[in-house]
Design an enzyme around this catalytic site. Structure first.
Site, PDB file in Angstrom:
ATOM      1  N   GLY A 112      -8.111 -59.923-114.312  1.00 21.44           N
ATOM      2  CA  GLY A 112      -7.082 -59.518-115.278  1.00 21.44           C
ATOM      3  C   GLY A 112      -7.620 -58.938-116.568  1.00 21.44           C
ATOM      4  N   ASN A 114      -7.898 -55.761-117.370  1.00 26.36           N
ATOM      5  CA  ASN A 114      -7.011 -54.684-117.823  1.00 26.36           C
ATOM      6  C   ASN A 114      -5.688 -55.244-118.342  1.00 26.36           C
ATOM      7  OD1 ASN A 114      -8.217 -51.957-117.484  1.00 26.36           O
ATOM      8  ND2 ASN A 114      -8.570 -52.719-115.403  1.00 26.36           N
ATOM      9  N   MET A 190      -4.961 -55.612-105.555  1.00 26.65           N
ATOM     10  CA  MET A 190      -5.714 -55.201-104.379  1.00 26.65           C
ATOM     11  C   MET A 190      -4.841 -55.072-103.130  1.00 26.65           C
ATOM     12  SD  MET A 190      -8.461 -54.768-105.903  1.00 26.65           S
ATOM     13  CE  MET A 190      -9.471 -54.284-104.510  1.00 26.65           C
ATOM     14  N   ARG A 191      -3.619 -54.643-103.326  1.00 20.69           N
ATOM     15  CA  ARG A 191      -2.721 -54.382-102.207  1.00 20.69           C
ATOM     16  C   ARG A 191      -1.966 -53.087-102.461  1.00 20.69           C
ATOM     17  NH1 ARG A 191      -1.519 -58.558 -98.683  1.00 20.69           N
ATOM     18  NH2 ARG A 191      -2.520 -60.552 -99.163  1.00 20.69           N
ATOM     19  N   ASN A 207      -0.752 -46.725-111.592  1.00 14.14           N
ATOM     20  CA  ASN A 207      -1.990 -47.283-111.055  1.00 14.14           C
ATOM     21  C   ASN A 207      -3.189 -46.746-111.824  1.00 14.14           C
ATOM     22  OD1 ASN A 207      -3.558 -48.841-109.254  1.00 14.14           O
ATOM     23  ND2 ASN A 207      -3.941 -47.057-107.966  1.00 14.14           N
ATOM     24  N   HIS A 209      -7.375 -45.935-111.419  1.00 12.47           N
ATOM     25  CA  HIS A 209      -8.409 -45.719-110.413  1.00 12.47           C
ATOM     26  C   HIS A 209      -9.748 -45.436-111.093  1.00 12.47           C
ATOM     27  CE1 HIS A 209      -9.965 -44.788-106.448  1.00 12.47           C
ATOM     28  NE2 HIS A 209     -10.561 -43.726-106.975  1.00 12.47           N
TER      29      HIS A 209
END
Length: 301
Positions: A112, A114, A190-191, A207, A209
């Protein structure tokens, strides 16, 4: 050398038919199950295993029923507001002096960091947002402790629910909707997210990346960029859609790869940039400055 006959075993406890089959098979006496095999202790173990199995099946059925109920309930809700409409409305309100914070739901799976960067920027007054709910795919995620320390409500789903990804996303979508979330922020989640979330929050799922998309998509972006010997990589913030790491790009920042760096040093630099860029990109959303063009690219006003 004297011969000692094996004691004859009583096959009565097996029943006549079973006893007959054992004899016909020509099995030696030691192959015949003893009374201990049919003891109360073994029966108890079998019973306990059956109870555990039935409980697991009941939990899975209950989880699926809950998800189905959530799905039916959401069908009666008003049509969701697309991201462009929400952004236009926020821009108009801010022009009129309304600085109501952006309501966020954050999805996590791990430490966590971020999430913490977002919490810290909100606390510093440089991010006009509130975190209404943190959802974790893992009950042991450190990010849950960060959320609880900040007084943020949390939700962790059971493995039984996650066994059906669509059912899990039905529950998550419903919880986020009930918390009146404006945007869903994936922060180390992670899904993949599926139709229930994407449809409830159209162009409103964000999201992060650890590469400059469309280069190096997927779960191993940092290592792949490092192995390719790139001199510059970076971080991308994009809107999530049904295609993996292919949604409209909101913001990007480069990270130069220094000569002699290890992959761990590159990863640390990437994460440091993430903690800056992600809150900056969310602030653009808070100000109503993000519009997705018909061709899937993003205009920042």
């Amino acid at each position: 050398m004297s011969h000692v006959d094996e004691p004859k075993r009583d096959l009565g406890h097996l029943g006549d038919e079973t006893a007959r089959l054992v004899k016909e098979a020509g099995l030696p006496p030691e192959a015949i199950p003893s009374d201990k095999f049919f003891s109360k202790a073994v029966d108890s173990e079998v019973d306990a295993a059956n109870v555990a199995r039935r409980e697991k099946e009941a939990a899975r059925e209950a989880a699926h029923a809950h998800a189905a109920a959530e799905s039916e309930a959401r069908k009666s809700l008003p049509a969701p507001t697309p991201g462009n409409e929400l952004q236009a409305a926020r821009a108009a309100r801010r022009a009129a002096g309304d600085t109501k914070p952006l309501r966020l739901g954050v999805l996590i799976s791990g430490s966590g960091t971020n999430l913490q960067a977002i919490i810290d920027r909100i606390a510093s007054g440089t991010l006009d947002a509130t975190v209404e709910l943190v959802v974790s795919s893992r009950p042991s995620a450190l990010g849950l402790q960060r959320a609880e320390k900040a007084g943020i409500q949390t939700l962790t789903l059971s493995k039984e629910i996650y066994a059906n990804p669509m059912a899990a996303d039905e529950v998550i979508a419903s919880e986020l909707y009930q918390h009146k979330v404006d945007y869903v922020i994936m922060a180390g989640y992670m899904r993949m997210v599926h139709a229930p979330i994407l449809a409830t929050f159209p162009n409103r799922v964000v999201n992060l990346h650890p590469a400059l998309l469309p280069s190096f998509p997927g779960a191993h972006a940092i290592a792949e960029a490092y192995d390719c010997g790139v001199k510059v990589t970076g971080v991308t913030v994009h809107l999530a859609n049904a295609a993996y790491d292919a949604g409209p790009i909101i913001a990007q920042r480069p990270v130069a790869v220094r000569e002699g760096w290890s992959v761990d040093e590159l990863e640390a630099a990437i994460h440091e940039m993430e903690h800056v860029l992600y809150p900056d990109a969310i602030q653009l959303l808070a100000e109503g400055r993000v519009q997705v063009r018909p061709n899937g690219t993003v205009a920042i006003s």
